[in-house]
Design an enzyme around this catalytic site. Structure first.
Site, short mmCIF file in Angstrom:
data_model
loop_
_atom_site.label_atom_id
_atom_site.label_comp_id
_atom_site.label_asym_id
_atom_site.label_seq_id
_atom_site.Cartn_x
_atom_site.Cartn_y
_atom_site.Cartn_z
N ASN A 84 44.58 11.16 12.16
CA ASN A 84 46.21 11.39 11.54
C ASN A 84 46.42 12.36 10.82
O ASN A 84 45.25 12.65 10.26
CB ASN A 84 46.88 9.31 11.68
CG ASN A 84 48.20 9.25 11.86
OD1 ASN A 84 49.11 10.02 11.50
ND2 ASN A 84 48.52 8.17 12.32
N HIS A 114 27.10 14.15 -6.97
CA HIS A 114 26.62 14.88 -8.02
C HIS A 114 24.99 14.07 -8.28
O HIS A 114 25.48 12.52 -8.41
CB HIS A 114 27.85 14.96 -8.56
CG HIS A 114 28.54 16.04 -7.94
ND1 HIS A 114 28.72 17.31 -8.05
CD2 HIS A 114 29.66 15.98 -7.41
CE1 HIS A 114 29.62 17.80 -7.41
NE2 HIS A 114 30.24 16.95 -7.08
N GLY A 141 43.49 3.32 7.55
CA GLY A 141 44.54 4.99 6.78
C GLY A 141 44.15 4.43 5.30
O GLY A 141 43.56 3.63 4.63
N THR A 164 30.79 1.98 0.86
CA THR A 164 30.27 2.81 -0.04
C THR A 164 28.84 2.54 1.20
O THR A 164 27.09 2.93 0.82
CB THR A 164 29.32 2.25 -1.07
OG1 THR A 164 29.63 0.66 -0.81
CG2 THR A 164 31.08 2.67 -1.80
N LYS A 165 28.55 1.73 2.43
CA LYS A 165 27.17 1.28 2.74
C LYS A 165 27.14 1.21 4.18
O LYS A 165 28.45 1.11 4.43
CB LYS A 165 25.97 -0.16 2.71
CG LYS A 165 26.24 0.10 0.45
CD LYS A 165 25.94 -1.09 0.12
CE LYS A 165 25.08 -1.22 -1.06
NZ LYS A 165 24.43 -2.13 -1.48
N ARG A 179 32.90 -4.62 3.47
CA ARG A 179 31.97 -5.61 3.31
C ARG A 179 32.38 -5.77 4.59
O ARG A 179 33.26 -6.88 5.21
CB ARG A 179 32.16 -6.61 2.60
CG ARG A 179 31.64 -6.14 1.43
CD ARG A 179 31.85 -7.76 0.31
NE ARG A 179 33.23 -8.02 -0.53
CZ ARG A 179 33.54 -7.38 -1.52
NH1 ARG A 179 32.58 -6.38 -1.80
NH2 ARG A 179 34.49 -7.84 -0.93
#
Length: 187
Positions: A84, A114, A141, A164-165, A179
């Site tokens: 979208n 970084h 979204g 993040t995982k 999670r």
């Protein structure tokens, strides 16, 4: 000795200000601008631009404008993939989408990252980790998909999540950090 592009594509520290990489980003931005500026009824024109820009454009896939990317050639779409409005792809390394993957508006995919060490970061070197999105994944979204993440087939990521995982197949996951909330039916 490896070029900066070879280092980038292998996940090593590299200098993004390298002239070749800078030229490739400028090319991508020119194509993205043409895509984003095209009229809604210019579907063939837009499809042609995506075919020039992306590393793989599966049949029936579509990106609603506007969208933004670094290189384009590291974005690999299976068939029937849909994004979208206003998605961002920092495609320093491959971002691979399985067939029928969907993303809501404002979803961001970041392969670039970084160094943690401030002195090393000050050298302006960076690196990246690839992202893999399985078949039939739905990303709500305003979610952010971080470097190196894999999302398993048929999973759903709730709106506004920061992934993040890795997320396994056949689950609903949400939150910051994202999670697993519960399992859902598989195939």
């Amino acid at each position: 000795m490896k070029s900066e592009k070879e280092k980038m594509l292998s996940g090593e520290l590299y200098l993004a200000a390298d002239p070749l990489l800078t030229a490739e980003r400028i090319r991508a931005r020119q194509l993205v601008k043409s895509y984003n500026d095209a009229f809604p009824e210019e579907v063939e024109k837009r499809t042609g631009i995506l075919e020039q820009l992306l590393g793989k454009m599966g049949k029936g896939s579509w990106i609603e404008p506007p969208f933004y990317c670094d290189y384009g050639y590291n974005i690999l779409l299976g068939e029937g993939v849909f994004f979208n409005f206003n998605c961002v792809f920092l495609d320093v390394m491959p971002i691979v989408f399985g067939d029928r993957a969907m993303a809501g508006p404002n979803v961001q995919f970041y392969t670039a990252t970084h160094p943690v060490d401030a002195k090393e970061r000050a050298s302006l070197l960076e690196y990246a980790k690839p992202i893999e999105i399985g078949e039939d994944v739905w990303i709500g979204g305003s979610s952010v998909i971080c470097p190196g993440v894999k999302i398993g087939p048929r999973s759903i990521i709730g709106a506004g999540s920061v992934v993040t995982k890795d997320i396994p197949a056949d689950v609903i996951a949400a939150g910051n950090p994202c999670r697993v909330i519960r399992e859902i039916g598989g195939k």
